[in-house]
Design a protein around this motif. Structure first.
Motif, short mmCIF file in Angstrom:
data_model
loop_
_atom_site.label_atom_id
_atom_site.label_comp_id
_atom_site.label_asym_id
_atom_site.label_seq_id
_atom_site.Cartn_x
_atom_site.Cartn_y
_atom_site.Cartn_z
N TYR A 83 45.74 -44.47 -2.92
CA TYR A 83 46.29 -45.81 -2.71
C TYR A 83 47.02 -46.30 -3.95
O TYR A 83 48.14 -46.79 -3.87
CB TYR A 83 45.19 -46.81 -2.34
CG TYR A 83 44.34 -46.39 -1.17
CD1 TYR A 83 44.91 -46.30 0.10
CD2 TYR A 83 43.00 -46.10 -1.32
CE1 TYR A 83 44.15 -45.91 1.18
CE2 TYR A 83 42.23 -45.71 -0.24
CZ TYR A 83 42.80 -45.62 1.00
OH TYR A 83 42.05 -45.24 2.06
N ALA A 126 47.38 -46.82 3.43
CA ALA A 126 46.09 -47.03 4.08
C ALA A 126 46.22 -46.90 5.59
O ALA A 126 45.37 -46.29 6.24
CB ALA A 126 45.54 -48.40 3.71
N VAL A 129 46.40 -43.25 6.34
CA VAL A 129 45.12 -42.56 6.14
C VAL A 129 44.13 -42.92 7.24
O VAL A 129 43.43 -42.07 7.78
CB VAL A 129 44.55 -42.92 4.75
CG1 VAL A 129 43.11 -42.46 4.61
CG2 VAL A 129 45.40 -42.30 3.66
N MET A 130 44.08 -44.22 7.58
CA MET A 130 43.11 -44.69 8.57
C MET A 130 43.55 -44.39 10.00
O MET A 130 42.75 -44.47 10.92
CB MET A 130 42.92 -46.20 8.44
CG MET A 130 42.52 -46.64 7.07
SD MET A 130 40.78 -46.43 6.79
CE MET A 130 40.60 -47.26 5.24
N GLY A 131 44.84 -44.13 10.17
CA GLY A 131 45.34 -43.84 11.50
C GLY A 131 45.43 -45.06 12.39
O GLY A 131 45.42 -44.96 13.61
N THR A 132 45.49 -46.26 11.81
CA THR A 132 45.63 -47.47 12.60
C THR A 132 46.40 -48.52 11.81
O THR A 132 46.39 -48.52 10.59
CB THR A 132 44.25 -48.05 12.99
OG1 THR A 132 44.44 -49.38 13.47
CG2 THR A 132 43.31 -48.07 11.83
N THR A 133 47.08 -49.40 12.53
CA THR A 133 47.88 -50.42 11.86
C THR A 133 47.08 -51.71 11.63
O THR A 133 47.64 -52.70 11.17
CB THR A 133 49.13 -50.75 12.68
OG1 THR A 133 48.73 -51.07 14.01
CG2 THR A 133 50.11 -49.61 12.69
N TYR B 65 36.90 -46.48 13.16
CA TYR B 65 37.65 -45.33 12.68
C TYR B 65 36.97 -44.79 11.42
O TYR B 65 36.57 -45.56 10.56
CB TYR B 65 39.07 -45.71 12.29
CG TYR B 65 39.98 -46.07 13.43
CD1 TYR B 65 40.84 -45.12 13.97
CD2 TYR B 65 40.00 -47.35 13.96
CE1 TYR B 65 41.70 -45.44 15.00
CE2 TYR B 65 40.87 -47.68 14.98
CZ TYR B 65 41.71 -46.72 15.50
OH TYR B 65 42.56 -47.04 16.51
N VAL B 66 36.86 -43.48 11.33
CA VAL B 66 36.37 -42.87 10.10
C VAL B 66 37.34 -41.75 9.72
O VAL B 66 37.63 -40.88 10.54
CB VAL B 66 34.94 -42.31 10.28
CG1 VAL B 66 34.52 -41.56 9.04
CG2 VAL B 66 33.97 -43.42 10.58
N GLN B 67 37.85 -41.79 8.52
CA GLN B 67 38.81 -40.81 8.01
C GLN B 67 39.98 -40.64 8.95
O GLN B 67 40.48 -39.54 9.16
CB GLN B 67 38.11 -39.44 7.83
CG GLN B 67 36.91 -39.51 6.95
CD GLN B 67 37.16 -38.87 5.60
OE1 GLN B 67 38.14 -38.19 5.39
NE2 GLN B 67 36.28 -39.14 4.66
N GLY B 68 40.44 -41.73 9.53
CA GLY B 68 41.59 -41.67 10.40
C GLY B 68 41.31 -41.16 11.80
O GLY B 68 42.22 -41.02 12.61
N GLU B 69 40.02 -40.89 12.10
CA GLU B 69 39.65 -40.42 13.43
C GLU B 69 38.92 -41.54 14.15
O GLU B 69 38.06 -42.22 13.58
CB GLU B 69 38.72 -39.20 13.33
CG GLU B 69 39.30 -38.04 12.58
CD GLU B 69 40.16 -37.16 13.48
OE1 GLU B 69 39.76 -36.97 14.65
OE2 GLU B 69 41.22 -36.71 13.01
N LEU B 131 37.73 -49.13 2.01
CA LEU B 131 38.78 -48.23 1.56
C LEU B 131 38.23 -46.95 0.92
O LEU B 131 38.71 -45.87 1.24
CB LEU B 131 39.72 -48.94 0.58
CG LEU B 131 40.75 -49.89 1.18
CD1 LEU B 131 41.56 -50.55 0.10
CD2 LEU B 131 41.68 -49.17 2.14
N GLN B 134 36.96 -44.80 3.66
CA GLN B 134 37.90 -44.70 4.78
C GLN B 134 37.24 -45.01 6.12
O GLN B 134 37.39 -44.28 7.10
CB GLN B 134 38.55 -43.32 4.80
CG GLN B 134 39.30 -43.05 3.51
CD GLN B 134 40.00 -41.72 3.50
OE1 GLN B 134 39.98 -41.00 4.47
NE2 GLN B 134 40.66 -41.42 2.41
N LEU B 136 36.99 -47.98 9.02
CA LEU B 136 37.69 -49.19 9.46
C LEU B 136 37.19 -49.61 10.83
O LEU B 136 37.02 -48.78 11.72
CB LEU B 136 39.20 -48.92 9.50
CG LEU B 136 40.12 -50.13 9.72
CD1 LEU B 136 41.34 -50.01 8.86
CD2 LEU B 136 40.53 -50.27 11.17
N GLU B 138 38.18 -51.98 13.86
CA GLU B 138 39.34 -52.71 14.35
C GLU B 138 39.04 -53.36 15.69
O GLU B 138 38.34 -52.77 16.53
CB GLU B 138 40.52 -51.72 14.51
CG GLU B 138 41.78 -52.36 15.03
CD GLU B 138 42.84 -51.34 15.44
OE1 GLU B 138 42.50 -50.15 15.58
OE2 GLU B 138 43.99 -51.76 15.64
#
Lengths: 169, 151
Positions: A83, A126, A129-133, B65-69, B131, B134, B136, B138
């Protein structure tokens, strides 16, 4: 460039990296008070601004990226390296673009713009990396803070540039 | 007296201090009209953005979401009894608490603890982010499929 000048330049770069790294480490030690992820003052960027307007953009770039790398090593937060590196890259590219057209009188608005680019780079990274907006939710908060701290850091480095004769002799 | 104060403030605000020259705010403002407009509009824009995030509609379904998955989805309105779920990735761990219409990270071993600081989120789809790990959480308006998660 004479050999002794090169040596001088290298020593100066090393000194400024050490200064920036010290500021960065102290800031990293402070507990985060705001619940907005990635929000911090970024005082170490004042050194980058100063160097960009006194020694040139390339020296500023070298100092910025060695500070980011060493900072991640010393703070032990390699997960945050991506980042900060991307944020640094974005703001540095912006700075390199505008450096030639501006002087230290313009720092009060160049610095907030750089801070905005930094945040934009970080948020974009970010979201990749997170795959979401969803992370864009924090962008307005971050940019509001960035404008404030960027203004302050711009003034700081401009005042330092007033005394350039002492620091870079 | 008030004039003195004004010049003090102005001198703080910018760097145009040609040695000995008295600083004039009016001339400075005229010379810097474009950047001044840019700065003010950027500040206003971010304020509008902040206001906009406050007006988002409430949503019930959260995706983790974890590590973009995508890990799983939970409908918060159907949570009768609150339960926790541990997201464990090696030595990294975040404990997520699901309650009726609210979600929060209650414990984590990340260095900055920002995810814990973010507290409960239920209003206007404010995401919760960690962060360093990783992770998230949502809010989404409609879930595609529901994985039942038992705590």
């Amino acid at each position: 460039m004479r050999w002794s000048d090169k040596l001088k330049q290298l020593t100066r770069c090393g000194m400024f990296t050490a200064i920036a790294l010290t500021i960065f480490m102290i800031e990293a030690r402070l507990p985060s008070i705001s619940p907005i992820p990635g929000m911090k003052l970024g005082l170490a960027n004042g050194v980058t601004m100063y160097v960009a307007y006194s020694m040139g953009v390339s020296a500023a770039g070298q100092i910025l990226f060695s500070r980011i790398l060493l900072g991640a090593m010393f703070a032990g937060q390699f997960s945050m390296l991506l980042y900060s590196a991307m944020g640094g890259l974005f703001s540095f590219l912006f700075l390199a673009l505008v450096r030639k057209k501006t002087s230290k009188k313009d720092l009060w608005y160049i610095s907030p713009c750089c801070a905005l680019c930094h945040n934009l780079g970080q948020v974009l990274t970010a979201s990749q990396v997170m795959g979401t907006t969803a992370i864009f939710y924090f962008l307005p908060y971050l940019s509001f803070m960035a404008l404030g701290s960027g203004f302050f850091i711009g003034l700081l480095s401009a005042h330092l540039l007033e005394r350039e004769d002492i620091l870079t002799k | 007296m008030s004039e003195e104060k004004q010049t003090e403030v102005i001198e703080e605000k910018n760097q145009e201090t040609k040695s000995g020259d008295e600083f004039e705010f009016q001339t400075w403002r005229k010379e810097n009209r474009k950047p001044l407009t840019l700065m003010i509009s950027l500040v206003l824009l971010s304020m509008v953005g902040i206001w906009y995030t406050q007006t988002l509609a409430e949503q019930d379904i959260v995706t983790v979401y974890v590590q973009g998955e995508k890990l799983f989805q939970v409908d918060l309105s159907s949570v009768k009894e609150s339960y926790t779920y541990d997201v464990v990735q090696g030595s990294h761990f975040n404990q997520i608490l699901f309650e009726t219409n609210a979600v929060s990270v209650v414990e984590a071993n990340c260095p900055d603890q920002v995810c814990v600081l973010q507290g409960k989120s239920s209003e206007a789809g404010r995401p919760i982010v960690c962060l360093p790990h990783q992770v998230l959480i949502e809010f989404v308006s409609e879930g595609d499929e529901f994985d039942a998660v038992v705590g």
